[in-house]
Scaffold this motif. Sequence first.
Motif, short mmCIF file in Angstrom:
data_model
loop_
_atom_site.label_atom_id
_atom_site.label_comp_id
_atom_site.label_asym_id
_atom_site.label_seq_id
_atom_site.Cartn_x
_atom_site.Cartn_y
_atom_site.Cartn_z
N TYR A 1 -15.95 -20.48 9.75
CA TYR A 1 -15.73 -19.36 10.67
C TYR A 1 -16.23 -18.03 10.11
CZ TYR A 1 -11.74 -18.54 7.58
OH TYR A 1 -10.95 -18.34 6.49
N SER A 2 -16.80 -18.05 8.93
CA SER A 2 -17.24 -16.76 8.38
C SER A 2 -18.58 -16.88 7.67
CB SER A 2 -16.19 -16.23 7.40
OG SER A 2 -15.86 -17.21 6.44
N SER A 3 -19.38 -17.88 8.02
CA SER A 3 -20.64 -18.11 7.32
C SER A 3 -21.64 -16.97 7.49
CB SER A 3 -21.27 -19.42 7.80
OG SER A 3 -20.44 -20.51 7.50
N LEU A 4 -21.63 -16.32 8.65
CA LEU A 4 -22.59 -15.24 8.88
C LEU A 4 -22.42 -14.13 7.86
CD1 LEU A 4 -22.60 -14.97 12.78
CD2 LEU A 4 -24.38 -15.91 11.30
N GLY A 5 -21.17 -13.85 7.50
CA GLY A 5 -20.92 -12.84 6.48
C GLY A 5 -21.49 -13.23 5.13
N TYR A 6 -21.45 -14.53 4.82
CA TYR A 6 -21.99 -15.00 3.55
C TYR A 6 -23.51 -14.88 3.53
CZ TYR A 6 -17.32 -16.99 3.20
OH TYR A 6 -15.97 -17.16 3.18
N LEU A 7 -24.15 -15.13 4.67
CA LEU A 7 -25.60 -14.99 4.74
C LEU A 7 -26.03 -13.55 4.50
CD1 LEU A 7 -26.55 -17.24 7.80
CD2 LEU A 7 -26.69 -17.79 5.37
N ARG A 8 -25.19 -12.62 4.89
CA ARG A 8 -25.51 -11.21 4.68
C ARG A 8 -25.28 -10.80 3.23
NH1 ARG A 8 -22.05 -7.06 8.12
NH2 ARG A 8 -20.46 -7.94 6.72
N SER A 9 -24.28 -11.44 2.58
CA SER A 9 -23.93 -11.03 1.22
C SER A 9 -24.80 -11.68 0.15
CB SER A 9 -22.46 -11.35 0.93
OG SER A 9 -22.24 -12.75 0.97
N PHE A 10 -25.43 -12.83 0.47
CA PHE A 10 -26.25 -13.50 -0.54
C PHE A 10 -27.46 -14.14 0.13
CE2 PHE A 10 -27.51 -17.12 -3.17
CZ PHE A 10 -27.65 -16.49 -4.40
N PRO A 11 -28.66 -13.92 -0.45
CA PRO A 11 -29.89 -14.47 0.15
C PRO A 11 -30.10 -15.94 -0.22
CG PRO A 11 -30.42 -13.18 -1.80
CD PRO A 11 -28.93 -13.05 -1.60
N PHE A 12 -29.52 -16.83 0.54
CA PHE A 12 -29.68 -18.25 0.27
C PHE A 12 -31.13 -18.68 0.48
CE2 PHE A 12 -25.20 -17.82 1.24
CZ PHE A 12 -24.61 -18.65 0.31
N ASP A 13 -31.55 -19.71 -0.24
CA ASP A 13 -32.89 -20.25 -0.06
C ASP A 13 -32.97 -21.13 1.17
OD1 ASP A 13 -34.43 -19.56 -2.70
OD2 ASP A 13 -32.45 -20.20 -3.35
N SER B 1 -35.52 -15.45 10.70
CA SER B 1 -35.42 -13.99 10.57
C SER B 1 -35.07 -13.58 9.14
CB SER B 1 -34.36 -13.46 11.53
OG SER B 1 -34.69 -13.76 12.87
N LEU B 2 -34.26 -14.38 8.47
CA LEU B 2 -33.81 -14.06 7.11
C LEU B 2 -34.72 -14.63 6.03
CD1 LEU B 2 -29.96 -14.65 7.58
CD2 LEU B 2 -31.16 -12.45 7.47
N GLY B 3 -35.75 -15.37 6.44
CA GLY B 3 -36.66 -15.96 5.46
C GLY B 3 -36.05 -17.15 4.74
N MET B 4 -35.15 -17.87 5.40
CA MET B 4 -34.50 -19.02 4.81
C MET B 4 -34.93 -20.30 5.52
SD MET B 4 -30.60 -17.54 4.53
CE MET B 4 -30.26 -15.93 3.79
N ALA B 5 -35.17 -21.36 4.74
CA ALA B 5 -35.48 -22.66 5.33
C ALA B 5 -34.24 -23.19 6.04
CB ALA B 5 -35.93 -23.64 4.26
N THR B 6 -34.44 -23.99 7.10
CA THR B 6 -33.33 -24.60 7.82
C THR B 6 -33.52 -26.11 7.86
OG1 THR B 6 -34.51 -24.09 9.87
CG2 THR B 6 -32.71 -22.61 9.24
#
Length: 550
Positions: free
Chosen positions: A449-461, A492-497
Motif C-alpha cells: 500500500y505504500s510502494s509509490l513512496g519507496y519508488l520516490r525515495s530510492f532509484p530501483f533498477d 518514466s522513472l527509467g526502471m525496467a519492469t
Amino acid sequence: MATTARAPERIATRTAKARCRDDSVGRATTSRAATVAFNAFMSMSRAAAIVGSDGKLLMQNLMFDELFSNCGLIERIYGNQWQDCQIAIPDGRVFRVEAITMDDGWLVSAFDMTDRLTRARTDNLTKLGNGVMFRERLIELLANPQPAEGSAVLTVDLDRFKAVNDSLGHHIGDALLCLVAKRILSAVGPNDIVARLHGDEFGIIQTATPQPESATTLAARLVDLLGRSYLLDGQLIDVAASVGIALPSASNLDCDQTMKNAGMALHLAKEQGRGSFRFFEPEMDDRLQGRRNLEVDLRRALALREFSLAYQPQFNLKSRAITGFEALLRWNCPSRGTVSPLDYIPLAEETGIIAPIGDWVLRAACREAASWPGQRTVAVNVSAIQFANPGLVLTILSALGESGLDPWRLELEITESVMLDAEGAALGVLQQLRGMGVRVSLDDFGTGYSSLGYLRSFPFDKIKIDQSFVRGMPGDKGSRAIVRAIASLGESLGMATVAEGVETDDQLARIVADGCTDVQGYLISRPIPPEQITEFLAFHDTAALASDRG
C-alpha cells in the motif's frame, strides 16, 4: 594497736558497702536499659513478637497484636518450624514474616510488602497487571471448576506493531501501547482481568459469563476497536489486532495448558490474516507439534546442506535474450521429500532461521553465477530480517570477493517489508549497496500500500510486477490497467519492469502490448538446476540467432 587491728575490718566494711552501692547502681542501670529496650520494642514501626520454645507468645508490640493475634501465625511458625513466610490479612494487605531462632524461642517480625507486591505485578508502562499477576489470577480462577467453566482466556497481539516501533521510534511505540491498553479496558467487563503479558501481547480473563458467546462478542469488539486509527504526535497510525481464545473446561484446569491453548489459537489467527480471532481446537496442538518438527528439520537441513538452488531465466523483450536468472531455494528433505517454499519460508522468517539460510543463498548464488557464460545477472531475494542485520553489507562484500563475481551482476530483490521493517536503516544500506555497484529491484510490486513512496525515495533498477496481476489479466480489466500503469511508471522513472508468472502466449502478447520490458515465467522456462545453465544458454542463444537470421 587497737585502731590498727580494727583497720582491716573497717576497710572490709567500707568495701562491702561500696559493693552494695555498685550492685544497686547496676540493677538500676539494667532496669533503665530494659525499659528503654522494651519501649523501643513496643514502639517499632515493624510488627514484632518474642515466642518461647514452647510456642507461647511471651511478648508482642502493639502492631503485632493488631495484625496477627487472631490469624494463627504463631502456631504456624511454632508447629512447622518455619523461618519465614508470607501471610495475607483480612483487609487485603500482605506481610512478609521472618522468624529468627534464639536460645529459648524465636524473635518474630513482619513488614508490609503490599506495595512491593503490587509493583512486582504491575506493568510499568501501561499500569495494567503483568504476566505474574495474570498467571496468579488465572490459577486462582482455575482452582474453582464452576467459575472457570464460565470464563475465557483471550490473548491479543498487535499486527505490524514492530514496524511502527522501529520506523517511528520507541516513544511512539510506548504511547501506542498505552492507548491500546485503554481501549482494551473500555471493552471488557468490570470483573474481567487485563494484563500486558510482554511486548505488544495482552491477556484478558473474562469471568462469569455464558461462553463461548461472550468471548466471541469481546474478541470481535477488540478486533474492531484496536484496528481503528491512532493519532500520535500528529501521525495517523494503523495497526490491527489478532485474538486467540481458550475456554477452560472440567477436563482442563491447568494454567500453563490454558495459556498455551490461547497462544496456539492466537498464532493461527495471525496466520489467517490481520484482524481476526480464533478459538482453540484440539487439532491445533497436532498442527503446532508438526510445526515444531518442521523447524527441527529445517535447522538440520541447514547444518547438513540439504538446500540447493535452481535458477529461473529472465527474458528481455527488446533484445529477445536471456539477461539473467532469479535464484530460487530448493529443499529436498530425506524424510519429507521435496518441501515447498510456501511451507517453510514463512516459518524460517518467523523463527529467524532465514538469516543463516539467506547468507548461504547469497554465497552459493554468487559462486555459481560467476561460472556462467556471458554477463548474465543473478537475482537473490533478501528478507527484512537480513536487512535488519548490520552485517549484511559485509556478507555481500564477502560473497562477491570469494566468488569473483562483478558487483553489477548481483541483483538484490526486496519487498516493501524491507523498507518498512528494517528500523529505518534500509535506505542507507541500499545506498551503500548501490555505491558498490550492486543492483536492487522491488519485488511483488502492487501488492502493498505504500510502494509509490519507496519508488520516490530510492532509484530501483527494476520493478517486478506480481504474477497475480499477470494471471488475472484475461477477464480482469483492473489487473491489466495496473500492469499498464506500472509499465508506464517504470518507463518514466527509467526502471525496467518485469512481469512475473507469464505462462501462455496470450499473457506474453498482452505484456508486450502493455509496455513491460522483461518477462519471467514457465513460458520462458521452468527453474533450471545450476549444472544445466550453460547448456540452456547455448541452446537459447543458438535459437535466438537462427530466429534473427530467419
